[in-house]
Design an enzyme around this catalytic site. Structure first.
Site, short mmCIF file in Angstrom:
data_model
loop_
_atom_site.label_atom_id
_atom_site.label_comp_id
_atom_site.label_asym_id
_atom_site.label_seq_id
_atom_site.Cartn_x
_atom_site.Cartn_y
_atom_site.Cartn_z
CB CYS A 1 47.19 34.23 25.18
SG CYS A 1 45.57 34.83 25.49
CB THR B 1 49.27 35.32 52.73
OG1 THR B 1 49.56 34.33 53.71
CG2 THR B 1 49.35 36.71 53.35
N GLY C 1 41.76 36.98 35.87
CA GLY C 1 40.49 36.62 35.26
C GLY C 1 40.43 35.12 35.01
CB THR C 2 43.04 32.73 33.88
OG1 THR C 2 43.36 33.48 32.70
CG2 THR C 2 43.16 31.24 33.60
CD GLN D 1 39.20 42.68 27.40
OE1 GLN D 1 39.19 43.92 27.45
NE2 GLN D 1 40.32 41.99 27.33
CB SER E 1 41.43 40.50 34.90
OG SER E 1 42.82 40.49 34.93
N GLY E 2 42.33 42.86 37.13
CA GLY E 2 42.83 44.22 37.33
C GLY E 2 43.63 44.80 36.18
#
Ligand code: PLP
Length: 370
Positions: A318, A233, A69-70, A176, A196-197
């Site tokens: 974080c 890749t 996500g960042t 989120q 984000s996964g």
């Protein structure tokens, strides 16, 4: 048995995602190779892209796979600034994720003017203030769809329309929101959306950025992959796992998770008189609950919960290790020093909430007496 109520930090990896990942370990080709192995990998990549696009009602060509996500947030915001070097103003909110706030602080240090929009006591944004903040100098407006600490949902459909009506690029951080609520990019006119996964049961280190058709976004990494938009890749195992997570999310029962979250909140408020739910008056994603407990320090409650095998958090993962009270809760004028975030997932069970409700009131009472 431990109880995991910190799914906004990261989620348990789904076995379906592990399976998809392992298949790409065995089937190891590089999608850019022209031989049989490469072609098999390319097919997997195409199928995965179509699956991820389906979750967002986007077209597969509009997706760029990223590491996180960042990265998506940075690619959109930095890219928009690079597209319009003459525009030196950026609009965002005070309650964004640190990945956005630290980037706009960096832009500010480089001479950009940054508008950080305030929120009210429920975490809601004032759309008039948003509209008034955008001018001809604004390179991009970026607002999160759902807040990682409180779950509060910003009115992204309206915000995107406003930004577009003022000729401004619009990005939303949907890290989120994706997989927790419906996202339909065929009707929301956002230019960019990142997600984000690992917040939706895929492994860490995998995400995607939606870039609306026709926008030439400069890459962060140069190379031919992702149609020149992101060199390197492709992380095919991660991409396949992300696609599996999107498939799971489309089958998810968000109502069940919301009912569990509501049970948690009703139980906490009924049993603990000092408990205050942050953002309760706002529209929120159904898996998140943020509760303040008067003058009791978050870290004390978290330590006690941890001893009982219950994992929650005091805010963003974080910053949770640090002693700074949450910037989100401070912006809302809430009791930031005593806040605990409980975030649920498809794996949260009724017994987990029962156990929490059985233990938490006693822990809080004991701390109150000290
Ligand atoms: N945006 C929000 C709202 C988040 O909650 C997070 C992670 O907590 C991110 C961005 C960053 O995502 P990632 O961990 O994939 O870099």
């Amino acid at each position: 048995m431990s109880i995991y109520l910190d799914s906004n930090a990261t989620t348990q990896v789904a076995k379906e995602c592990v399976q998809a990942l392992l298949e790409c370990m065995e089937d190891f080709g590089n999608p850019s190779s022209t031989h049989l192995f490469g072609q098999a990998a390319k097919k997997r990549l195409m199928d995965a892209r179509a699956q991820v696009a389906a979750l967002l009602s986007a077209s597969p060509q509009e997706l760029v796979f990223t590491s996180s996500g960042t990265e998506g947030n940075h690619m959109a915001i930095r890219g928009a600034c690079a597209m319009h070097p003459e525009k030196r103003h950026v609009v965002t909110s005070r309650v964004e994720h640190p990945s956005t706030l630290s980037l706009v602080a960096h832009l500010e240090a480089q001479g950009y003017r940054v508008t950080l929009l305030d929120v009210d006591e429920n975490g809601n944004l004032d759309l008039d203030a948003f509209e008034n903040s955008i001018n001809d100098e604004t390179a991009i407006a970026s607002l999160m769809w759902a807040n990682n600490e409180t779950g509060v949902i910003f009115p992204i459909m309206d915000a995107a329309k406003i930004a577009k009506s003022k000729g401004c690029l619009f990005h939303t951080d949907a890290v989120q929101a994706a997989g927790k609520m419906e996202i339909d990019l065929s009707s929301v006119p956002a230019d960019f959306l990142s997600f984000s996964g690992h917040k939706m049961h895929a492994p860490k280190g995998m995400g995607a950025l939606f870039v609306r058709k026709g926008i030439k976004l400069p890459p962060l990494f140069f190379g031919h992959q992702e149609r020149g938009r992101r060199g390197g890749t492709e992380n095919l195992p991660g991409i396949a796992a992300l696609a599996a997570a999107c498939r799971l999310a489309m089958e998810a029962d968000a109502g069940r998770i919301t009912a569990l979250r509501n049970k948690l909140e009703e139980g906490v408020v009924a049993r603990i008189d000092i408990a205050r739910i942050n953002g309760v008056g706002a529209d929120r994603v159904g898996n998140t609950s943020n509760v303040s407990f008067g003058n009791i320090e978050s870290e004390a409650i978290l330590t006690d919960l941890d001893r009982e095998g219950i994992c929650a958090s005091s805010g963003a993962a974080c910053t949770a290790g640090g002693s700074e009270p949450s910037h989100v809760l401070r912006a809302m004028g809430a009791q930031a020093g005593s806040a605990i975030r409980f975030s649920l997932s498809r794996y949260t069970q009724d017994e987990d909430i029962e156990k929490l409700l059985g233990i938490l009131p006693g822990l809080v009472e004991k701390r109150r007496m000290q």
